[in-house]
Design a protein around this motif. Structure first.
Motif, PDB file in Angstrom:
ATOM      1  N   PRO A   1      36.951  51.474  47.193  1.00  0.00           N
ATOM      2  CA  PRO A   1      36.185  52.692  46.799  1.00  0.00           C
ATOM      3  C   PRO A   1      37.763  54.064  47.098  1.00  0.00           C
ATOM      4  O   PRO A   1      37.052  55.276  46.144  1.00  0.00           O
ATOM      5  CB  PRO A   1      35.435  52.494  47.326  1.00  0.00           C
ATOM      6  CG  PRO A   1      35.585  52.062  48.706  1.00  0.00           C
ATOM      7  CD  PRO A   1      36.475  50.690  47.638  1.00  0.00           C
TER       8      PRO A   1
ATOM      9  N   GLU B   1      36.745  46.236  38.797  1.00  0.00           N
ATOM     10  CA  GLU B   1      35.976  47.856  39.556  1.00  0.00           C
ATOM     11  C   GLU B   1      35.593  46.863  40.553  1.00  0.00           C
ATOM     12  O   GLU B   1      36.289  47.886  41.882  1.00  0.00           O
ATOM     13  CB  GLU B   1      35.392  48.108  38.414  1.00  0.00           C
ATOM     14  CG  GLU B   1      35.756  48.158  37.605  1.00  0.00           C
ATOM     15  CD  GLU B   1      34.750  49.339  36.624  1.00  0.00           C
ATOM     16  OE1 GLU B   1      33.708  49.838  37.206  1.00  0.00           O
ATOM     17  OE2 GLU B   1      34.948  49.813  35.051  1.00  0.00           O
TER      18      GLU B   1
ATOM     19  N   SER C   1      36.185  43.293  32.647  1.00  0.00           N
ATOM     20  CA  SER C   1      36.847  43.904  33.790  1.00  0.00           C
ATOM     21  C   SER C   1      35.266  45.442  34.575  1.00  0.00           C
ATOM     22  O   SER C   1      35.805  45.262  35.126  1.00  0.00           O
ATOM     23  CB  SER C   1      36.216  45.432  32.271  1.00  0.00           C
ATOM     24  OG  SER C   1      36.722  46.650  32.905  1.00  0.00           O
ATOM     25  N   LEU C   2      34.844  44.428  34.833  1.00  0.00           N
ATOM     26  CA  LEU C   2      33.395  44.930  36.190  1.00  0.00           C
ATOM     27  C   LEU C   2      34.206  44.720  36.811  1.00  0.00           C
ATOM     28  O   LEU C   2      33.852  44.894  37.817  1.00  0.00           O
ATOM     29  CB  LEU C   2      32.145  44.544  35.153  1.00  0.00           C
ATOM     30  CG  LEU C   2      31.928  45.252  34.987  1.00  0.00           C
ATOM     31  CD1 LEU C   2      30.234  45.163  34.258  1.00  0.00           C
ATOM     32  CD2 LEU C   2      31.910  47.305  34.861  1.00  0.00           C
ATOM     33  N   GLU C   3      34.516  42.993  37.001  1.00  0.00           N
ATOM     34  CA  GLU C   3      34.943  42.880  38.348  1.00  0.00           C
ATOM     35  C   GLU C   3      36.569  43.155  38.960  1.00  0.00           C
ATOM     36  O   GLU C   3      36.585  42.785  40.045  1.00  0.00           O
ATOM     37  CB  GLU C   3      35.017  41.407  37.719  1.00  0.00           C
ATOM     38  CG  GLU C   3      33.817  39.975  37.653  1.00  0.00           C
ATOM     39  CD  GLU C   3      34.455  39.081  37.660  1.00  0.00           C
ATOM     40  OE1 GLU C   3      35.782  38.319  36.964  1.00  0.00           O
ATOM     41  OE2 GLU C   3      33.386  37.863  37.294  1.00  0.00           O
TER      42      GLU C   3
ATOM     43  N   TYR D   1      40.903  40.864  46.119  1.00  0.00           N
ATOM     44  CA  TYR D   1      41.571  40.548  45.242  1.00  0.00           C
ATOM     45  C   TYR D   1      42.956  39.998  45.230  1.00  0.00           C
ATOM     46  O   TYR D   1      43.124  39.526  44.585  1.00  0.00           O
ATOM     47  CB  TYR D   1      41.899  41.851  44.449  1.00  0.00           C
ATOM     48  CG  TYR D   1      42.393  41.588  42.713  1.00  0.00           C
ATOM     49  CD1 TYR D   1      41.704  41.432  41.756  1.00  0.00           C
ATOM     50  CD2 TYR D   1      43.800  42.280  43.344  1.00  0.00           C
ATOM     51  CE1 TYR D   1      42.496  41.812  40.500  1.00  0.00           C
ATOM     52  CE2 TYR D   1      44.857  42.333  41.683  1.00  0.00           C
ATOM     53  CZ  TYR D   1      44.239  42.130  40.123  1.00  0.00           C
ATOM     54  OH  TYR D   1      44.558  41.966  39.358  1.00  0.00           O
TER      55      TYR D   1
ATOM     56  N   GLN E   1      41.472  53.169  45.571  1.00  0.00           N
ATOM     57  CA  GLN E   1      41.642  52.691  44.025  1.00  0.00           C
ATOM     58  C   GLN E   1      42.906  51.245  44.061  1.00  0.00           C
ATOM     59  O   GLN E   1      42.640  50.553  42.605  1.00  0.00           O
ATOM     60  CB  GLN E   1      41.576  53.410  42.943  1.00  0.00           C
ATOM     61  CG  GLN E   1      40.720  54.426  42.561  1.00  0.00           C
ATOM     62  CD  GLN E   1      39.056  54.157  42.827  1.00  0.00           C
ATOM     63  OE1 GLN E   1      38.731  52.909  41.552  1.00  0.00           O
ATOM     64  NE2 GLN E   1      38.529  54.624  43.348  1.00  0.00           N
TER      65      GLN E   1
ATOM     66  N   ARG F   1      38.175  46.480  43.955  1.00  0.00           N
ATOM     67  CA  ARG F   1      39.307  47.505  43.944  1.00  0.00           C
ATOM     68  C   ARG F   1      37.762  48.349  45.250  1.00  0.00           C
ATOM     69  O   ARG F   1      37.803  48.250  44.989  1.00  0.00           O
ATOM     70  CB  ARG F   1      39.468  48.449  42.852  1.00  0.00           C
ATOM     71  CG  ARG F   1      39.865  48.095  41.422  1.00  0.00           C
ATOM     72  CD  ARG F   1      40.599  49.313  40.957  1.00  0.00           C
ATOM     73  NE  ARG F   1      41.429  48.905  39.590  1.00  0.00           N
ATOM     74  CZ  ARG F   1      42.180  48.366  39.949  1.00  0.00           C
ATOM     75  NH1 ARG F   1      42.816  49.369  40.952  1.00  0.00           N
ATOM     76  NH2 ARG F   1      43.431  47.817  38.527  1.00  0.00           N
TER      77      ARG F   1
END
Length: 658
Positions: free
Chosen positions: A250, A245, A241-243, A259, A253, A248
């Motif tokens: 900033p 974030e 989940s942190l990965e 990614y 979003q 993304r």
């Protein structure tokens, strides 16, 4: 563990002594500052301006034994009063701290010196400065306190270290004895061909009981291991989940470049279970710098965020595009991954995205709409991430060069030419080398026949070619968009004009058309260099046969530059043509200002005009405007006989290859 304990004890001792030293330094400095402020305030009182009174006040503070130095100097630097700790020793016969067992040794003071706190304050009589007070606190008591604290901490640490050493020795002896007894029991059981459960010696049973006591611990460890595994799975999910974030953008979003590249790589390999084919769309906001200068940062970020939201709504509303993903590559570039979509589905989705983006354009300061550029390519299992991105980059450069808001499609097969030279560094090296090396650039001349009501006219259209190092001939459509992006379009347009004039010198009775890039007109030196080139007496008999063709978008994007260019060319007798007028009907409002030789319309548009009332009225307006201004109207491509007759009736001409 012993090394760790020693490190902990040593670190505790060092940090404790360091903390005590910092604390004492701070206390000494604070005491010095406070005393200096209080004494300076007392000496500044009107009632204490007498020298005797001031000396009594300073002597009273000095005799307390807490200060090493008290000095009062005049504004001119003259010492009015000074007392040092040596003076007190000479008078009283003793130091501030009596030497003894509690006094800090010299080596300790040298190893951990305390900062000599000094404070200075100005003495004033009303608004008049009468002196400067200097105080230094005596740190003898602080050194003594630091030494005592250090001795106690060292003793405590040594006691803890000895206790730990004794415990480790006893523990190792017990553990070694236990292991020895257990191993002996196992060996005896093997020797008697009996199981360990059949061994009945008291000491073995006692050891077995001792080992059996560890079984609950082993069971607890197993349970803990299961809980740790469960916690580890939760942590892995949290890390993923942190990965997400981290991956993304900033501002919007949206997924970022990292990614997207990973998702594209998965799509190419088919690791997500989908077929490894699809489309990728790249679109760029060309005027983002102007928007940032015109709008506040929050407004610009909000507009970009709304762009991403509206495009995502289009992706979610389309059936069959659930796997489509929108990402932001950088400040002005956005990309849409459309895996496992058929061609018609992808094109429908692309058109809807294009319509949404064009509807969200904002007006710039100059009154023009902000511009989007679009590029589209497909991929298959044999594609690579680098190849896909290279084709998109090339298509975007081509879209920027054309100045249109249409989607430039670069098919997968086109990367045989582009992929090996996709990097801007390689492109720049190759283009600059082609300008410096004679014979690398050449013209590809194609004859065109213009059929009109009065007869047939012949005209030649030329495009620039570049011979690569491998010997392959690259057309202008491949390398000129890159030249535009690298700021080299003016050099190539000037070289094309020079080659065209040389061709006209060999074909004096022919008329030659050359295309000029719109970005070249915005370069300040282009028109001056072109003028100098046309002024050469070698070409004075041939410039009238030369016609330079511009895109009709220039009348909307660069009206002043195009007007100046047309007027300058008119003075030399060089013709100026306008292509793709049907795609820029707004240019009709500027057409009367331009001294043009001809304008071009597309054959598909003219045939559609007889079927659509709106297109028919638009075609009629174009033909009547061109006829009224004395501008020749040319329809490119072949048209049917009926359309040709109608066009000839309006004094228009249709073109075809010879």
């Amino acid at each position: 563990m012993t090394v760790a304990i020693l490190a902990i004890l040593a670190g505790t001792l060092a940090f404790s002594i360091g903390a005590a030293r910092q604390y004492l330094d701070g206390q000494l400095q604070s005491e010095s500052e406070n005393a200096a402020s209080s004494l300076a305030l007392s000496l500044s009182q009107p009632a204490n301006q007498d020298a005797v009174t001031q000396e009594l006040l300073m002597m009273a503070l000095f005799d307390g034994g807490q200060f090493k130095l008290i000095r009062l100097t005049s504004p001119q630097g003259q010492t009015l009063f000074e007392r040092r700790a040596q003076d007190r020793i000479a008078v009283n016969g003793r130091a501030s701290v009596r030497p003894g067992s509690d006094a800090a040794p010299q080596w300790f003071s040298d190893l951990l010196p305390l900062n000599a706190p000094s404070a200075q304050r100005f003495i004033s009589d009303g608004w008049k400065q009468v002196g400067q007070l200097t105080l230094e606190v005596d740190d003898a008591y602080a050194r003594q306190a630091l030494w005592g604290s250090s001795v106690r901490m060292a003793a405590l640490v040594m006691a803890a270290g000895l206790a730990w050493a004794l415990f480790v020795v006893l523990l190792i002896k017990w553990f070694r004895k236990l292991l020895q007894q257990e191993i002996s029991a196992q060996v005896q059981a093997i020797g008697h061909h009996t199981d360990l459960a059949d061994v009945g010696t008291p000491h073995v049973l006692g050891n077995r009981a001792m080992v059996a006591e560890l079984l609950p611990v082993l069971s607890a460890i197993a349970d803990t291991r299961e809980r740790v595994q469960a916690t580890s799975l939760e942590q892995i999910a949290r890390i993923e989940s942190l990965e997400l974030e981290v991956n993304r953008d900033p501002v919007t979003q949206l997924p970022n470049r990292k990614y997207f590249v990973n998702e594209l790589r998965r799509a190419l390999t088919g690791s997500d279970g989908a077929a490894a084919h699809g489309f990728v769309m790249l679109f760029r906001q060309r005027d983002l710098l102007a928007l940032n200068a015109q709008m506040s940062r929050a407004s610009a970020d909000g507009w970009l965020t709304s762009v991403g939201q509206h495009v995502n709504e289009v992706l979610q509303a389309q059936s069959g595009s659930k796997a489509a993903q929108l990402a932001r590559l950088n400040g002005s570039d956005f990309v849409v991954l459309m895996p496992a979509l058929a061609g018609p589905q992808a094109m429908t989705l692309v058109q809807q995205i294009q319509q949404v983006l064009l509807s969200m354009r904002v007006t710039l300061t100059g009154g023009h709409w902000c511009r989007w550029s679009f590029a589209l390519t497909d991929y298959s299992p044999s594609s690579s991430v680098t190849g896909v991105l290279s084709r998109l980059d090339y298509g975007l450069m081509r879209a920027e060069s054309s100045g249109q808001a249409e989607v430039e499609y670069v098919a997968y097969g086109d990367d045989e030419v582009v992929s090996n030279m996709a990097g801007e560094t390689l492109w720049r090296q190759m283009l600059i080398s082609s300008l410096e090396t004679p014979g690398v650039l050449s013209l590809s001349v194609q004859p065109m026949l213009l059929n009109g009501a009065t007869g047939v006219q012949k005209r030649f259209e030329a495009s620039l070619n570049l011979r690569a190092v491998s010997g392959e001939m690259l057309g202008g459509a491949l390398f000129l968009p890159v030249a535009v992006r690298l700021g080299l379009s003016a050099d190539f347009d000037l070289r094309a004009v020079a080659l065209g004039l040389a061709w006209l010198q060999r074909q004096p009775e022919s008329e030659l058309v050359l295309r000029v890039s719109l970005p070249s007109l915005t370069q300040p030196e282009f028109l001056l260099r072109l003028t100098e080139q046309l002024q050469d007496r070698e070409w004075e008999d041939h410039v009238s046969k030369l016609c330079l063709e511009l895109d009709a978008h220039g009348l909307i994007a660069y009206p002043e530059e195009v007007l100046k260019f047309c007027q300058t060319m008119q003075t030399f007798g060089v013709g100026v043509g306008l292509r793709r007028l049907d795609q820029q009907p707004q240019a009709l409002t500027q057409l009367h200002k331009m001294p043009l030789r001809y304008v071009k319309l597309g054959g598909e548009f003219t045939e559609l005009a007889w079927q659509s009332p709106g297109a028919s009225y638009l075609l009629q307006a174009m033909t009547e405007t061109a006829a009224g201004l004395g501008i020749q109207l040319v329809v490119t491509d072949t048209v049917n006989a009926k359309t040709a007759r109608l066009l000839h009736a309006k004094n228009a001409m249709t073109s075809t290859g010879e």
